[in-house]
Each structure stands twice: as C-alpha cells, then as structure tokens.
Design an enzyme around this catalytic site. Structure first.
Site, short mmCIF file in Angstrom:
data_model
loop_
_atom_site.label_atom_id
_atom_site.label_comp_id
_atom_site.label_asym_id
_atom_site.label_seq_id
_atom_site.Cartn_x
_atom_site.Cartn_y
_atom_site.Cartn_z
N ARG A 174 0.82 -1.20 0.00
CA ARG A 174 0.00 0.00 0.00
C ARG A 174 0.86 1.26 0.00
O ARG A 174 0.32 2.36 0.00
CB ARG A 174 -0.88 0.01 1.25
N ARG B 124 -9.97 7.06 4.45
CA ARG B 124 -9.22 5.97 3.80
C ARG B 124 -9.01 6.26 2.32
O ARG B 124 -7.97 5.92 1.76
CB ARG B 124 -9.95 4.64 4.00
P1 ADP Z 1 -10.04 -2.78 2.28
O1 ADP Z 1 -10.47 -4.19 2.01
O2 ADP Z 1 -11.18 -1.89 2.52
O3 ADP Z 1 -9.11 -2.25 1.24
P2 ADP Z 1 -8.22 -3.89 4.18
O4 ADP Z 1 -8.95 -4.98 4.84
O5 ADP Z 1 -7.27 -4.26 3.09
O6 ADP Z 1 -9.26 -2.82 3.64
O7 ADP Z 1 -7.41 -3.02 5.24
C1 ADP Z 1 -8.04 -2.50 6.39
C2 ADP Z 1 -7.07 -1.60 7.12
O8 ADP Z 1 -5.94 -2.37 7.56
C3 ADP Z 1 -6.48 -0.47 6.30
O9 ADP Z 1 -7.32 0.67 6.27
C4 ADP Z 1 -5.17 -0.21 7.05
O10 ADP Z 1 -5.41 0.52 8.25
C5 ADP Z 1 -4.74 -1.62 7.45
N1 ADP Z 1 -3.88 -2.22 6.43
C6 ADP Z 1 -4.16 -3.32 5.66
N2 ADP Z 1 -3.14 -3.58 4.83
C7 ADP Z 1 -2.20 -2.64 5.04
C8 ADP Z 1 -0.92 -2.34 4.46
N3 ADP Z 1 -0.40 -3.07 3.47
N4 ADP Z 1 -0.24 -1.27 4.96
C9 ADP Z 1 -0.73 -0.52 5.95
N5 ADP Z 1 -1.92 -0.73 6.52
C10 ADP Z 1 -2.67 -1.78 6.08
#
Ligand code: ADP
Ligand code: ADP
Ligand code: ZN
Length: 218
Positions: free
Chosen positions: A88, A171
């Site tokens: 990310r 987000r």
């Molecule tokens: P979505 O499915 O809505 O994209 P995720 O389940 O992938 O959300 O992620 C939820 C939260 O977990 C993110 O908003 C972030 O806070 C954290 N997160 C997940 N993956 C990462 C990553 N690679 N780097 C930093 N934070 C992460």
C-alpha cells in the site's frame, strides 16, 4: 503465479482475490484479514494495528512488512499467491520486490481494479463482513442467502468499524496519497494491468482471468 491486487478500499480486491485463489489454487493473502484476526484475538500486534485502522490510517510499514514477509515465507506460498491490500506504499513495494528477487523470482502481475470514488462510498456502506472466516458480502449487490449470516461459516455478519462513511472518506484520501503512486510504480515495471471494477463481479473476474491466462499460454 504471484499476483498483486491494487485498487481503492472497496474496489473489490478481496472479492476478486478470493475467486483467483480458488481458480488457480494459490493462497489469498490479505494484510487486512491478518490484522483483523489479530484484533479479534487481542494480540499485541492487533492492538497496535487497531489504533491506526480505526482512524482510517495505514498501519506503519515496519509492522506491516514483517507480517507479510512471514506469511509469504510459509510453505503454501511456494507456488505463488495473490496479495490483497499489500503493498500500500512505495516502501512496502520495494521490500516485497527485494524479498522476491532474493528467491530469483518475480511478481507476475499487479492488477488495478478501478472504481470511481463516488461508487466506493456506496459500496462500503453496504459491505458486510464475516470476522470469523473473512467472507465479504454486499447487502444489495452480493447478499448472503440468509440476512446477516455468513454463507460459508454461519457466523454473524458485521459492518466493519472502519467502513463508516467518515472513515471511508479518510481511507480514500490516504489511498490517493500513499497507495495510488503504486500504479505508476508497477506500470514502469511493465506488469500493471487495468480492469474496470464497476462491472458486475463476474465480468470483473472474467477480465482478470483473460489477463492471467494470457500469461500462462506464452
Ligand atoms: P479494504 O479491504 O477496505 O481495502 P483492508 O482490509 O485491506 O481494507 O485493510 C483494512 C485496514 O488495515 C487499512 O485501512 C489499514 O489501516 C490496514 N492495512 C491493511 N493492509 C495494510 C498495508 N499493506 N499497509 C498498511 N496498513 C494496512
Ligand atoms: P476491497 O477488498 O477492495 O476493499 P471488497 O472485495 O471487500 O473490496 O468489496 C467491497 C464491497 O463491494 C463488498 O461489500 C463487496 O461485496 C462489494 N463488491 C465487490 N465487487 C463488486 C462488484 N463488482 N459490484 C458490486 N459490488 C461489489
Ligand atoms: Zn464466515
């Protein structure tokens, strides 16, 4: 095959990653799911990650990179994986590249699931998640057979804390600032592929399969 799913929160990365994992027999690796499992079990990692997740912020790279590298080092990832929600940030992508290069391997595709911000807000408010098995539904588009109950494991479905509209807006801005630059990063490496994520989920999947199968034939 090693695949990265790119896209805004709610673009459908998880939905597609699960279908890819099933069709190609590779694990679906979601850093969000790993964090949520840790929060549920009240581990130290979970408690630390929650502070950021609840605010719609990214968990710091040091923490995130470590859990991802541990996960892909497991045996079931030997023949590849589909990463959902990682990388990310550019530093996360660089760490992943380095780790993969050390094994003399490479990432095959970064698939960008493209959905406009306006549709994202609607999708997220209708998202319902099973915190037990990770399954995801949508109250209108992809409803469970029985309202509020997970088809796969029978647990109760919830609206994630971070799917409330205020947090979704945060987000999205974090996405544009920190994650969107990865589109350019993978484009320069020649492995970026774009799919229109606003289509029906089956059509999105067909577009992805066409991309992945073209690679197998060559
Ligand atoms: P979505 O499915 O809505 O994209 P995720 O389940 O992938 O959300 O992620 C939820 C939260 O977990 C993110 O908003 C972030 O806070 C954290 N997160 C997940 N993956 C990462 C990553 N690679 N780097 C930093 N934070 C992460
Ligand atoms: P991400 O992992 O990118 O955050 P999800 O796969 O969890 O996104 O999808 C977000 C929400 O949108 C979920 O409620 C999901 O059921 C729904 N959804 C996923 N793909 C589609 C689609 N093609 N059309 C409509 N709704 C979708
Ligand atoms: Zn479930």
């Amino acid at each position: 095959m090693k695949i990265i799913m790119l896209g805004a929160p709610g673009a459908g990365k998880g939905t597609q990653a699960k279908m890819i994992a099933e069709k190609y027999g590779i694990p679906h690796v979601s850093t969000g799911d790993i964090f949520r499992a840790n929060i549920k079990n009240q581990t130290e990692l979970g408690m630390e990650a929650k502070k950021y997740m609840d605010q719609g912020l990214l968990v710091p790279d040091e923490l995130t990179v470590k859990i991802l590298l541990d996960r892909v080092a497991k045996d079931d990832c030997k023949n590849g994986y589909v990463l959902d929600g990682f990388p990310r940030t550019i530093p996360q992508a660089e760490v992943l590249d380095k780790a993969v290069a050390e094994l003399n391997e490479s990432i095959d595709f970064a698939i960008n699931v493209d959905v406009k911000d306006e549709s994202i807000i609607k999708r997220m408010s209708g998202r319902r998640a099973c915190l037990k098995c990770g399954a995801t539904y949508h109250i209108e588009h992809i409803p469970p057979k029985q309202e509020g109950i997970c088809d796969s494991c029978g647990s109760e479905l919830v609206l994630r804390d971070d799917d409330k509209p205020e947090t979704v807006k945060k987000r999205l801005s974090v996405y544009h600032e920190q994650t969107q630059p990865l589109i350019d990063y993978y484009s320069k490496k020649g492995i970026l592929r774009e799919v229109n994520g606003s289509q029906d989920m089956k059509d999105v999947f067909n577009a992805i399969v066409t991309i992945l199968d073209s690679a197998v034939k060559h």
